[in-house]
Design a protein around this motif. Structure first.
Motif, PDB file in Angstrom:
ATOM      1  N   GLY A  51    -120.918  14.999 -34.315  1.00 12.94           N
ATOM      2  CA  GLY A  51    -121.704  14.414 -35.383  1.00 12.94           C
ATOM      3  C   GLY A  51    -120.870  13.713 -36.439  1.00 12.94           C
ATOM      4  O   GLY A  51    -119.693  14.027 -36.657  1.00 12.94           O
ATOM      5  N   ALA A  52    -121.499  12.764 -37.130  1.00  8.57           N
ATOM      6  CA  ALA A  52    -120.805  11.939 -38.110  1.00  8.57           C
ATOM      7  C   ALA A  52    -120.395  12.704 -39.363  1.00  8.57           C
ATOM      8  O   ALA A  52    -119.642  12.182 -40.177  1.00  8.57           O
ATOM      9  CB  ALA A  52    -121.685  10.752 -38.500  1.00  8.57           C
ATOM     10  N   ASP A  53    -120.859  13.942 -39.529  1.00  4.79           N
ATOM     11  CA  ASP A  53    -120.409  14.729 -40.678  1.00  4.79           C
ATOM     12  C   ASP A  53    -118.929  15.059 -40.583  1.00  4.79           C
ATOM     13  O   ASP A  53    -118.303  15.404 -41.592  1.00  4.79           O
ATOM     14  CB  ASP A  53    -121.235  16.012 -40.824  1.00  4.79           C
ATOM     15  CG  ASP A  53    -121.269  16.847 -39.548  1.00  4.79           C
ATOM     16  OD1 ASP A  53    -121.232  16.275 -38.447  1.00  4.79           O
ATOM     17  OD2 ASP A  53    -121.349  18.082 -39.665  1.00  4.79           O
ATOM     18  N   LEU A  54    -118.347  14.943 -39.386  1.00 13.32           N
ATOM     19  CA  LEU A  54    -116.927  15.218 -39.192  1.00 13.32           C
ATOM     20  C   LEU A  54    -116.110  13.944 -39.025  1.00 13.32           C
ATOM     21  O   LEU A  54    -114.961  13.985 -38.580  1.00 13.32           O
ATOM     22  CB  LEU A  54    -116.736  16.130 -37.974  1.00 13.32           C
ATOM     23  CG  LEU A  54    -117.293  17.557 -38.158  1.00 13.32           C
ATOM     24  CD1 LEU A  54    -117.290  18.305 -36.834  1.00 13.32           C
ATOM     25  CD2 LEU A  54    -116.475  18.307 -39.197  1.00 13.32           C
ATOM     26  N   LEU A  55    -116.678  12.818 -39.416  1.00  9.52           N
ATOM     27  CA  LEU A  55    -115.994  11.534 -39.246  1.00  9.52           C
ATOM     28  C   LEU A  55    -114.702  11.470 -40.049  1.00  9.52           C
ATOM     29  O   LEU A  55    -113.622  11.213 -39.500  1.00  9.52           O
ATOM     30  CB  LEU A  55    -116.933  10.397 -39.662  1.00  9.52           C
ATOM     31  CG  LEU A  55    -116.403   8.971 -39.489  1.00  9.52           C
ATOM     32  CD1 LEU A  55    -116.153   8.658 -38.028  1.00  9.52           C
ATOM     33  CD2 LEU A  55    -117.401   7.966 -40.078  1.00  9.52           C
ATOM     34  N   ILE A  56    -114.770  11.708 -41.358  1.00 11.51           N
ATOM     35  CA  ILE A  56    -113.584  11.591 -42.215  1.00 11.51           C
ATOM     36  C   ILE A  56    -112.548  12.678 -41.919  1.00 11.51           C
ATOM     37  O   ILE A  56    -111.339  12.387 -41.880  1.00 11.51           O
ATOM     38  CB  ILE A  56    -113.991  11.588 -43.697  1.00 11.51           C
ATOM     39  CG1 ILE A  56    -114.893  10.379 -43.992  1.00 11.51           C
ATOM     40  CG2 ILE A  56    -112.770  11.551 -44.597  1.00 11.51           C
ATOM     41  CD1 ILE A  56    -114.283   9.033 -43.642  1.00 11.51           C
ATOM     42  N   PRO A  57    -112.945  13.939 -41.698  1.00 11.79           N
ATOM     43  CA  PRO A  57    -111.938  14.954 -41.337  1.00 11.79           C
ATOM     44  C   PRO A  57    -111.132  14.617 -40.086  1.00 11.79           C
ATOM     45  O   PRO A  57    -110.055  15.174 -39.885  1.00 11.79           O
ATOM     46  CB  PRO A  57    -112.783  16.220 -41.124  1.00 11.79           C
ATOM     47  CG  PRO A  57    -113.953  16.029 -42.021  1.00 11.79           C
ATOM     48  CD  PRO A  57    -114.270  14.565 -41.932  1.00 11.79           C
ATOM     49  N   SER A  58    -111.634  13.718 -39.256  1.00  3.97           N
ATOM     50  CA  SER A  58    -110.894  13.335 -38.054  1.00  3.97           C
ATOM     51  C   SER A  58    -109.524  12.758 -38.392  1.00  3.97           C
ATOM     52  O   SER A  58    -108.575  12.918 -37.626  1.00  3.97           O
ATOM     53  CB  SER A  58    -111.685  12.314 -37.234  1.00  3.97           C
ATOM     54  OG  SER A  58    -112.887  12.871 -36.758  1.00  3.97           O
ATOM     55  N   ALA A  59    -109.416  12.091 -39.543  1.00  4.43           N
ATOM     56  CA  ALA A  59    -108.130  11.501 -39.934  1.00  4.43           C
ATOM     57  C   ALA A  59    -107.072  12.595 -40.074  1.00  4.43           C
ATOM     58  O   ALA A  59    -105.930  12.440 -39.626  1.00  4.43           O
ATOM     59  CB  ALA A  59    -108.286  10.718 -41.232  1.00  4.43           C
ATOM     60  N   ARG A  60    -107.448  13.701 -40.716  1.00  2.00           N
ATOM     61  CA  ARG A  60    -106.506  14.815 -40.853  1.00  2.00           C
ATOM     62  C   ARG A  60    -106.137  15.390 -39.493  1.00  2.00           C
ATOM     63  O   ARG A  60    -104.980  15.723 -39.228  1.00  2.00           O
ATOM     64  CB  ARG A  60    -107.120  15.908 -41.721  1.00  2.00           C
ATOM     65  CG  ARG A  60    -107.215  15.562 -43.192  1.00  2.00           C
ATOM     66  CD  ARG A  60    -107.843  16.703 -43.972  1.00  2.00           C
ATOM     67  NE  ARG A  60    -107.813  16.435 -45.400  1.00  2.00           N
ATOM     68  CZ  ARG A  60    -108.350  17.220 -46.320  1.00  2.00           C
ATOM     69  NH1 ARG A  60    -108.973  18.327 -45.930  1.00  2.00           N
ATOM     70  NH2 ARG A  60    -108.281  16.919 -47.603  1.00  2.00           N
ATOM     71  N   GLN A  61    -107.124  15.520 -38.638  1.00  3.55           N
ATOM     72  CA  GLN A  61    -106.874  16.102 -37.328  1.00  3.55           C
ATOM     73  C   GLN A  61    -105.961  15.214 -36.494  1.00  3.55           C
ATOM     74  O   GLN A  61    -105.070  15.704 -35.797  1.00  3.55           O
ATOM     75  CB  GLN A  61    -108.210  16.363 -36.636  1.00  3.55           C
ATOM     76  CG  GLN A  61    -109.010  17.455 -37.322  1.00  3.55           C
ATOM     77  CD  GLN A  61    -110.478  17.487 -36.947  1.00  3.55           C
ATOM     78  OE1 GLN A  61    -110.846  17.116 -35.830  1.00  3.55           O
ATOM     79  NE2 GLN A  61    -111.331  17.919 -37.866  1.00  3.55           N
ATOM     80  N   ILE A  62    -106.149  13.915 -36.581  1.00  7.79           N
ATOM     81  CA  ILE A  62    -105.270  12.990 -35.865  1.00  7.79           C
ATOM     82  C   ILE A  62    -103.832  13.159 -36.347  1.00  7.79           C
ATOM     83  O   ILE A  62    -102.882  13.184 -35.554  1.00  7.79           O
ATOM     84  CB  ILE A  62    -105.751  11.534 -36.056  1.00  7.79           C
ATOM     85  CG1 ILE A  62    -107.075  11.320 -35.316  1.00  7.79           C
ATOM     86  CG2 ILE A  62    -104.702  10.538 -35.557  1.00  7.79           C
ATOM     87  CD1 ILE A  62    -107.759  10.007 -35.651  1.00  7.79           C
ATOM     88  N   GLY A  63    -103.666  13.291 -37.663  1.00 12.49           N
ATOM     89  CA  GLY A  63    -102.333  13.488 -38.215  1.00 12.49           C
ATOM     90  C   GLY A  63    -101.700  14.786 -37.743  1.00 12.49           C
ATOM     91  O   GLY A  63    -100.496  14.839 -37.449  1.00 12.49           O
ATOM     92  N   LEU A  64    -102.500  15.862 -37.634  1.00 12.15           N
ATOM     93  CA  LEU A  64    -101.959  17.145 -37.197  1.00 12.15           C
ATOM     94  C   LEU A  64    -101.596  17.110 -35.714  1.00 12.15           C
ATOM     95  O   LEU A  64    -100.594  17.722 -35.307  1.00 12.15           O
ATOM     96  CB  LEU A  64    -102.967  18.259 -37.484  1.00 12.15           C
ATOM     97  CG  LEU A  64    -102.497  19.683 -37.172  1.00 12.15           C
ATOM     98  CD1 LEU A  64    -101.160  19.996 -37.837  1.00 12.15           C
ATOM     99  CD2 LEU A  64    -103.554  20.699 -37.604  1.00 12.15           C
ATOM    100  N   PHE A  65    -102.382  16.420 -34.894  1.00 10.88           N
ATOM    101  CA  PHE A  65    -101.987  16.227 -33.496  1.00 10.88           C
ATOM    102  C   PHE A  65    -100.582  15.627 -33.430  1.00 10.88           C
ATOM    103  O   PHE A  65     -99.719  16.091 -32.674  1.00 10.88           O
ATOM    104  CB  PHE A  65    -102.971  15.303 -32.774  1.00 10.88           C
ATOM    105  CG  PHE A  65    -104.183  15.984 -32.215  1.00 10.88           C
ATOM    106  CD1 PHE A  65    -104.122  16.687 -31.019  1.00 10.88           C
ATOM    107  CD2 PHE A  65    -105.395  15.921 -32.876  1.00 10.88           C
ATOM    108  CE1 PHE A  65    -105.241  17.311 -30.500  1.00 10.88           C
ATOM    109  CE2 PHE A  65    -106.524  16.542 -32.368  1.00 10.88           C
ATOM    110  CZ  PHE A  65    -106.455  17.237 -31.177  1.00 10.88           C
ATOM    111  N   THR A  66    -100.362  14.598 -34.211  1.00 14.67           N
ATOM    112  CA  THR A  66     -99.065  13.935 -34.220  1.00 14.67           C
ATOM    113  C   THR A  66     -97.975  14.874 -34.708  1.00 14.67           C
ATOM    114  O   THR A  66     -96.872  14.917 -34.136  1.00 14.67           O
ATOM    115  CB  THR A  66     -99.131  12.677 -35.108  1.00 14.67           C
ATOM    116  OG1 THR A  66    -100.184  11.825 -34.639  1.00 14.67           O
ATOM    117  CG2 THR A  66     -97.812  11.912 -35.069  1.00 14.67           C
ATOM    118  N   GLU A  67     -98.271  15.635 -35.756  1.00 17.29           N
ATOM    119  CA  GLU A  67     -97.294  16.584 -36.296  1.00 17.29           C
ATOM    120  C   GLU A  67     -96.881  17.614 -35.260  1.00 17.29           C
ATOM    121  O   GLU A  67     -95.722  18.054 -35.213  1.00 17.29           O
ATOM    122  CB  GLU A  67     -97.882  17.276 -37.531  1.00 17.29           C
ATOM    123  CG  GLU A  67     -96.890  18.075 -38.337  1.00 17.29           C
ATOM    124  CD  GLU A  67     -95.881  17.193 -39.050  1.00 17.29           C
ATOM    125  OE1 GLU A  67     -94.715  17.135 -38.573  1.00 17.29           O
ATOM    126  OE2 GLU A  67     -96.243  16.543 -40.055  1.00 17.29           O
TER     127      GLU A  67
END
Length: 314
Positions: free
Chosen positions: A201-217
């Motif tokens: 759902g789109a309620d988790l759209l913005i938090p995805s940015a943090r998650q993408i960064g943590l994947f990279t980390e």
């Protein structure tokens, strides 16, 4: 930008693995059905695997028996998963091991700032504790935000931009009550389960940015993301268990299943109402590559006097 359900995200070189990850805080409602159905159809059309994970890390919100109820409802709606069910509550040692690894790398620090103090900062934490020594027993653990993601590509919503201040915020990965935070555990789970595509759902759209960064980390490749419209009772008021959204009918799933398909952008024949849930789902799989998925971030769900579902794009 409007795309088809298939999008262009999944390279042929990797096998698609999707997932549905409900929290067992109550029965499935219409909004969670939309998320489950959307992710299931996307996995089926990519000839991939569809996993189910029970996100029970927030133990105060967990209701006894809700996980069993959710799984029985998925089966009633012909949404059948692959493999074993993963429970976050059984993975605490794994989460702690990653936390220890991040701590050893100097990427975690203690923070005692309260919600009231953060509100006074403008609602976004300003990383003030990063270079302070915090004593005492009451503190949260925050991650130093080295992997800053200010924009990313969503399969349905197109380019998503995040405010710079939010993108640079050191966020909590372990709460002051000792519970691991969602932002940490969801990434570890997706890595360990080999998730390639997240449809939710789109309620988790913005938090995805943090998650993408943590994947990279953590040295992992982020999955592809597609965020479906959020079902709301009124603008800004999403259908959720916390808001007492009614449970979907398990004994007679056809009406809710067809309503969920219409919500996503399908145009099912009314005669499908008389078919088995599995037949409706198979029909949706066959139509999915041709459907223009609804792109709006929020869609209001209501009923007319005859009890028919009405959808209003906000």
């Amino acid at each position: 930008m409007t795309t088809t359900g298939l999008g262009t995200s999944t390279p042929a070189a990797r096998h698609y693995v999707g997932r549905f990850a409900p929290s067992p805080s109550g029965p499935l409602h219409f909004g969670s059905l939309v998320a489950a159905l959307g992710s299931y159809l996307d996995a089926r059309c990519h000839h991939g695997r569809w996993l189910v994970r029970i996100e029970d890390i927030d133990t105060p919100r967990v209701k006894a028996g809700a996980d069993t109820d959710i799984l029985k409802t998925l089966e009633a709606y012909a949404l059948h998963w692959h493999g074993d069910i993963v429970y976050q509550s059984q993975r605490l040692e794994r989460y702690q091991a990653i936390t220890d690894e991040l701590y050893d790398r100097g990427l975690i620090y203690r923070c005692q700032c309260t919600r009231k103090q953060i509100k006074a900062m403008g609602g976004v934490y300003d990383n003030r504790c990063r270079n302070l020594t915090v004593s005492g027993d009451e503190y949260a653990l925050r991650l130093v935000q080295n992997q800053i993601v200010e924009r990313f590509q969503d399969r349905l919503q197109g380019e998503v931009k995040v405010l710079a201040q939010q993108a640079r915020e050191d966020y909590i990965i372990k709460r002051r009550d000792g519970l691991f935070a969602y932002q940490l555990v969801v990434v570890i789970d997706d890595i360990d389960q080999g998730i390639t595509d997240v449809v939710r759902g789109a309620d988790l759209l913005i938090p995805s940015a943090r998650q993408i960064g943590l994947f990279t980390e953590l040295g992992a490749t982020p999955p592809s993301y597609m965020h479906l419209p959020l079902a709301v009772a009124s603008p800004g008021f999403k259908l959720s268990k916390q808001n007492y959204a009614p449970a979907i009918e398990r004994a007679h799933p056809q009406p809710a299943l067809l309503d969920a398909l219409r919500f996503l952008g399908f145009q099912p024949d009314p005669e499908l109402l008389h078919e088995r849930a599995a037949t409706i789902v198979d029909w949706a799989v066959s139509q999915y590559p041709k459907v223009q998925l609804r792109q709006a971030l929020e869609v209001q769900v209501s009923e007319d006097e005859a009890g028919n579902t009405e959808l209003t794009t906000l």
